[in-house]
Structure formats: C-alpha cells, structure tokens
Design an enzyme around this catalytic site. Structure first.
Site, short mmCIF file in Angstrom:
data_model
loop_
_atom_site.label_atom_id
_atom_site.label_comp_id
_atom_site.label_asym_id
_atom_site.label_seq_id
_atom_site.Cartn_x
_atom_site.Cartn_y
_atom_site.Cartn_z
N HIS A 109 -46.65 -2.09 7.61
CA HIS A 109 -47.19 -0.73 7.59
C HIS A 109 -46.75 0.02 8.86
O HIS A 109 -46.75 -0.58 9.93
CB HIS A 109 -48.73 -0.77 7.55
CG HIS A 109 -49.34 0.58 7.68
ND1 HIS A 109 -49.41 1.46 6.62
CD2 HIS A 109 -49.87 1.22 8.76
CE1 HIS A 109 -49.98 2.57 7.03
NE2 HIS A 109 -50.27 2.46 8.33
N GLU A 169 0.86 -1.19 0.00
CA GLU A 169 0.00 0.00 0.00
C GLU A 169 0.89 1.24 0.00
O GLU A 169 1.81 1.35 0.79
CB GLU A 169 -0.93 0.01 1.22
CG GLU A 169 -1.78 1.25 1.38
CD GLU A 169 -2.58 1.63 0.14
OE1 GLU A 169 -3.39 0.82 -0.31
OE2 GLU A 169 -2.37 2.75 -0.39
N GLY A 192 -6.93 0.69 3.36
CA GLY A 192 -8.38 0.79 3.19
C GLY A 192 -8.76 1.54 1.93
O GLY A 192 -9.91 1.48 1.50
N GLY A 193 -7.81 2.28 1.35
CA GLY A 193 -8.04 2.91 0.05
C GLY A 193 -9.06 4.03 0.04
O GLY A 193 -9.32 4.69 1.06
C1 LIG Z 1 -16.11 10.82 -2.96
C2 LIG Z 1 -16.40 9.38 -3.23
C3 LIG Z 1 -17.51 8.80 -2.70
C4 LIG Z 1 -17.81 7.46 -2.93
N1 LIG Z 1 -18.92 6.93 -2.40
C5 LIG Z 1 -19.23 5.64 -2.64
C6 LIG Z 1 -20.38 5.04 -2.08
O1 LIG Z 1 -21.12 5.68 -1.36
N2 LIG Z 1 -20.63 3.74 -2.34
C7 LIG Z 1 -19.81 2.98 -3.13
O2 LIG Z 1 -20.08 1.81 -3.35
N3 LIG Z 1 -18.69 3.52 -3.68
C8 LIG Z 1 -18.39 4.82 -3.45
N4 LIG Z 1 -17.25 5.35 -3.99
C9 LIG Z 1 -16.39 4.49 -4.82
C10 LIG Z 1 -15.52 3.61 -3.90
O3 LIG Z 1 -14.74 4.42 -3.07
C11 LIG Z 1 -14.63 2.67 -4.71
O4 LIG Z 1 -15.40 2.03 -5.67
C12 LIG Z 1 -14.02 1.65 -3.76
O5 LIG Z 1 -13.11 2.30 -2.91
C13 LIG Z 1 -13.36 0.47 -4.44
O6 LIG Z 1 -12.10 0.78 -4.77
P1 LIG Z 1 -10.99 -0.29 -5.07
O7 LIG Z 1 -11.13 -1.50 -4.23
O8 LIG Z 1 -10.94 -0.48 -6.51
O9 LIG Z 1 -9.64 0.49 -4.65
P2 LIG Z 1 -9.39 1.79 -3.82
O10 LIG Z 1 -10.31 1.89 -2.67
O11 LIG Z 1 -9.31 2.94 -4.73
O12 LIG Z 1 -7.95 1.49 -3.22
C14 LIG Z 1 -6.82 1.31 -4.01
C15 LIG Z 1 -5.60 1.38 -3.12
O13 LIG Z 1 -4.47 1.03 -3.87
C16 LIG Z 1 -3.40 1.89 -3.53
N5 LIG Z 1 -2.47 1.91 -4.64
C17 LIG Z 1 -2.69 2.36 -5.90
N6 LIG Z 1 -1.62 2.14 -6.68
C18 LIG Z 1 -0.70 1.55 -5.89
C19 LIG Z 1 0.61 1.08 -6.14
N7 LIG Z 1 1.16 1.13 -7.35
N8 LIG Z 1 1.29 0.53 -5.10
C20 LIG Z 1 0.73 0.44 -3.86
N9 LIG Z 1 -0.51 0.86 -3.60
C21 LIG Z 1 -1.23 1.39 -4.61
C22 LIG Z 1 -4.08 3.22 -3.29
O14 LIG Z 1 -3.28 4.06 -2.48
C23 LIG Z 1 -5.35 2.79 -2.59
O15 LIG Z 1 -5.19 2.75 -1.20
C24 LIG Z 1 -16.94 6.69 -3.74
C25 LIG Z 1 -15.78 7.26 -4.29
C26 LIG Z 1 -15.52 8.59 -4.04
C27 LIG Z 1 -14.27 9.18 -4.63
#
Ligand SMILES: Cc1cc2nc3c(=O)[nH]c(=O)nc-3n(C[C@H](O)[C@H](O)[C@H](O)COP(=O)(O)OP(=O)(O)OC[C@H]3O[C@@H](n4cnc5c(N)ncnc54)[C@H](O)[C@@H]3O)c2cc1C
Length: 459
Positions: A441, A34, A39-40
């Site tokens: 209801h 990461e 938690g991303g």
């Molecule tokens: C403002 C906002 C609100 C949202 N609200 C919702 C919601 O209400 N409901 C919903 O379902 N979705 C919502 N989303 C979308 C949701 O956040 C994403 O779909 C979800 O986080 C899934 O992401 P992911 O698992 O693909 O990766 P992510 O959560 O994006 O995590 C990817 C991780 O990989 C890491 N990373 C990237 N490249 C590298 C690398 N080369 N080396 C090491 N680490 C790396 C990043 O730092 C990050 O921590 C929202 C998004 C935003 C921006």
C-alpha cells in the site's frame, strides 16, 4: 565461389542480434545482413523513439496540469520541438549504437550491410556477393503499410518512420488509423500542441480490444481535445492549396477534414516482397507473411522466420521470444513453442493500457463458463492521490478451473501492473493465489486482490 557460413541471419530486428550471439557462441560461423539501421524498427523508428516522445508529451501535459497540484508556472508552457526531437535522437542513438557495436565486435560474426535476397533454399545474395549456409534465419520485420487511397499520390504524407524527422509542430495533424501506433502519435502531438484528428474507418478505436476499452480510450483522447472521426468508410485524400484534405464522408459530421499534415498508421506489411521467398521455395500467406510451424520453421527445412515477418506476433517481446524458441529447440533440447505464449501487449497512451490473454469477445466465442471482475480507477486510492483516475481494471476468470483467462488494465501503471496477472497465468495457478496475496500500500496493484474478491458471472 560462394562464401560459406554455418548460418546466415537476414535482418537485425529484435531476434536477429541475440540469435547471432547464440549461433556464434555455439561455434557456428555466422553472417548477418542489414539493409538499413542496426536494431530495426523498435530501436530506430518504433518502440524506443515513440516511448521517448510519449515521455516528453507527458511532461508537457503535467506542466499544464501543474496548477491542479498547486504547482504554479507563471507563464505559458512552450514546447521546443527541436529539443524534443534531440532528446529522442539521443535515446535512439544510444540503443542503435549499442546493437551496432555489439554486432560489429561479435567474434565469429561477419556483418554485411545491404539488401539480402534468397536465391535458393541455402543461398543469399548481398551486395554482389553470394553467401551459402545450411541454416538461414529470416528476421526482416515489417514496414508501414501504405493503403491504396484515392489521391494519395498527390499529397505528402508521414509514416511512423518519416515522422521521426519532424522537429516542428504540425498545426493540424490528421492521422488515418485508430489503432495502437496512430493513437500514441495522436495523444503525443495533441500534448505537444497540435490540433489532431484521428480518422478510423471502423466504428470504434482499437477494435481488437473490448468495447469498454475502446470507448474509454476515445474519452481519454477527446478529453484532451483530440478529435476522433469513426466510420470513415470512404476515405480519400486531396491537396487543397498548402493543406491536405481528407475525405471521410462519414454518415455524421462534415464530409471532409482539412489539415496541415497527414500521418498514415493503418497497419504493417512484411518485408518479404523482395526477399526471394519464391526462389527458395518458402511458403508465404496471402499478405506476404512467412508461414511457420509452432517452432518457427518455414516450409523449407533449415530456414526459420522470426519476429513480425512470420505473422505470429507483432511486438518486440514476441520477436525476442521467437529467438528463445528457435535456440531452445536447436541447442537446448527444449521444445519451446509459439503456442506456449500468452497474448500480451500495451498501448502507450497516458494512462496506458496493459493487456493479457483473452478479450470478452474471445471468451464469449469460446463458450466457457466464466467470471468477471471490474473496478473503475476512481476507486483506487493511488490513482486519486495522483489525480489520474481515468480507466478501469478488468479480469476474466474460468469459472471451473479458476484460471485467469484475460485482463485489461487501462489506467496509471497499467503497462506494468498487468504483469502481476500475466505471471500467474504463466504459472498456471488459480486466481486465488493473487486474491490471497498481500500487496504493498498504496499501489494500484494492491486493489487486484480486492477486485478478484468481487467476481460476478460473465454473461
Ligand atoms: C511506431 C511503432 C511503435 C512500436 N511500439 C512498440 C512497443 O511499444 N512495444 C512493442 O513490443 N512493439 C512495438 N512496436 C513493434 C516493434 O517495433 C516490432 O514488433 C519489433 O521491432 C520486432 O520486429 P522484428 O524483430 O520482426 O524486426 P524489425 O525490428 O522490423 O527489423 C527488421 C530488420 O530487417 C531489415 N531488413 C528487412 N529486409 C531486409 C533484407 N532483405 N535484407 C537485409 N535487411 C533487411 C530491416 O531494415 C530491419 O532493420 C512498434 C512499432 C512501431 C512501428
């Protein structure tokens, strides 16, 4: 010498951590990498903080509406943005610490903090180290897309990530982008007390949804005093003293808007630009999303891509489902696929929109013979009792198979109620199952059988 693992996970979004848990549980020596916060996006700068802020904004809104309910607040409603942010930070911290501790204490897992980059189909570089594994899983997610707008290099702007540090009230927040992320911030900041203008280059908000949905969402936002400028085809920005000027040059309305702050919410781009996809020979599309098959395998055997980075979903639930698909195929002899998934998502304005399956436009394009039921929320007793009657419920049915093809619930509880329809869609049962169900209801959901009893041919 490279450090050898059985599996390497790059990114700790919504699929990486549960995947690491399963991989280690299967006895595989696993590494997870990461580069930012565990938690991303969802946990740190996406779902969790925004929904926490939406809750604060709703509290402000309800406090202002108190009088309508006979609740008299003798004095002005004041929003303390530092407290709003502190509450948000506390909720985020809890989630972030939960993932961090989980990963750090997971037996069989080695955690690397740094940028992971593929150097070959089975090798990854991180923090000066070379790791090697037969199986590699990409869960690197997306980040805010920064458009190539004229003048953007001269102004300060916020993204969904940097706005999380805001602990003051922007006087006038201009939001470029009238889709899900932008609209949640729009209503939230309007309720906190900012003047808010949403600038959208299309001719309606949330254009992937139906026109009636877009129009009602616009009414809801405008009803609270947010301004919406559509058809802003020729966008540009400039600094004007301490303010930011956004050129919209719409056919109607003033050509320029002056605001104190600018938020860019025009989409997401995949975190693949520095991931070493080429070195590994992994195919990506024109926008940089990793190309995967129905079981999320990339073009290189032994490498999978999960979550937003594969372009097959853009939500937390789709990313988590990707983890389920990959592990089902790898370990459970269960051929789960992406195409088993029914589209479902919510827009967390208040009242929220819950969506499942097809839109009217998609249905029309499919050429299927269909039925439609629609009911305004003004007819729903529970909504009237709560004085929250904005919106409507709409369901699309296949006239031949009686299957539910799509639904939109824009109204109180819409994000929850939609699941009563979604689950019947997953059960592949006819709509008559819900039509004959006896619901509690007074709820909003109790009107779904009534709605399904009044279907008309879809034209
Ligand atoms: C403002 C906002 C609100 C949202 N609200 C919702 C919601 O209400 N409901 C919903 O379902 N979705 C919502 N989303 C979308 C949701 O956040 C994403 O779909 C979800 O986080 C899934 O992401 P992911 O698992 O693909 O990766 P992510 O959560 O994006 O995590 C990817 C991780 O990989 C890491 N990373 C990237 N490249 C590298 C690398 N080369 N080396 C090491 N680490 C790396 C990043 O730092 C990050 O921590 C929202 C998004 C935003 C921006």
């Amino acid at each position: 010498m490279p450090e050898r693992f059985d599996a390497i996970v790059i990114g700790t979004g919504q699929s990486g951590p549960p995947l690491a848990h399963r991989l280690t549980g299967e006895g595989l020596r696993t590494a997870i990498i990461e580069r930012k916060r565990f938690g991303g996006t969802c946990v740190n700068v996406g779902c969790t903080p925004t929904k926490t802020l939406v809750a604060s904004a709703r509290a402000a809104h309800m406090a202002r509406r108190g009088e309508a309910f006979g609740v008299m607040i003798d004095g002005p409603i004041r929003i303390d943005m530092q407290r709003v942010k502190a509450r948000k930070d506390a909720v985020v911290r809890q989630s972030n610490e939960g993932v961090t501790n989980w990963l750090r204490n997971m037996p069989g897992l080695t955690v690397y903090e740094g940028h992971g980059r593929l150097t070959g189909p089975h090798t990854v570089h991180v923090d000066g180290k070379r790791l090697e594994a037969e199986r590699i899983f990409l869960n690197t997610g997306t980040r805010a897309y920064i458009p190539d707008l004229p003048g953007l290099d001269q102004v300060d702007y916020l993204t969904n990530a940097s706005i999380m540090d805001v602990d003051y009230l922007p006087e006038h927040l201009i939001i470029i982008g009238g889709s899900y992320i932008g609209l949640e911030f729009a209503q939230m900041y309007r309720r906190f007390g900012s003047r808010v203008t949403v600038v959208e280059k299309g001719d309606r908000l949330i254009a992937r949804d139906d026109e009636d949905v877009s129009a009602t969402v616009k009414d809801i936002l405008e009803g609270e005093g947010a301004e919406v400028r559509l058809n802003a085809q020729c966008l540009g920005v400039a600094r004007q003293d301490a303010q930011v000027a956004v050129q919209v040059r719409c056919e109607t309305g003033t050509p320029q808007i002056l605001g104190s702050h600018l938020l860019l919410a025009v989409g997401r781009r995949p975190n693949t630009d520095d991931l070493g996809l080429d070195a590994a020979g992994i195919e990506s599309d024109a926008r940089g999303f990793v190309v995967v098959d129905d079981r999320l395998q990339t073009s290189v055997p032994g490498v999978w891509a999960l979550g937003d980075v594969n372009g097959r979903g853009a939500f937390t639930h789709t990313s988590y489902n990707d983890y389920e698909i990959v592990t089902a195929n790898l370990f459970d002899d269960d051929t789960r696929r992406v195409t088993d998934r029914i589209t479902a998502y919510a827009l967390y304005i208040d009242p929220p929109l819950g969506r499942a399956g097809m839109t009217e436009r998609q249905l029309r394009e499919s050429g299927r013979k269909a039925l439609m039921g629609k009911m305004m929320m003004t007819r729903v007793g529970r909504a009237r009792e709560r004085s929250e009657t904005q919106g409507f419920m709409k369901v699309l049915i296949d006239a031949e198979t009686q299957r539910i093809l799509g639904a939109a619930i824009l109204g109180i509880g819409g994000d929850e109620i939609i699941h009563s329809l979604l689950d019947v869609m997953y059960a592949d049962a006819p709509y008559t199952v819900i039509q004959r169900a006896v619901h509690i209801h007074p709820t909003v959901t109790e009107l779904i059988p009534t709605l399904l009893g009044d279907l008309r041919p879809f034209e």
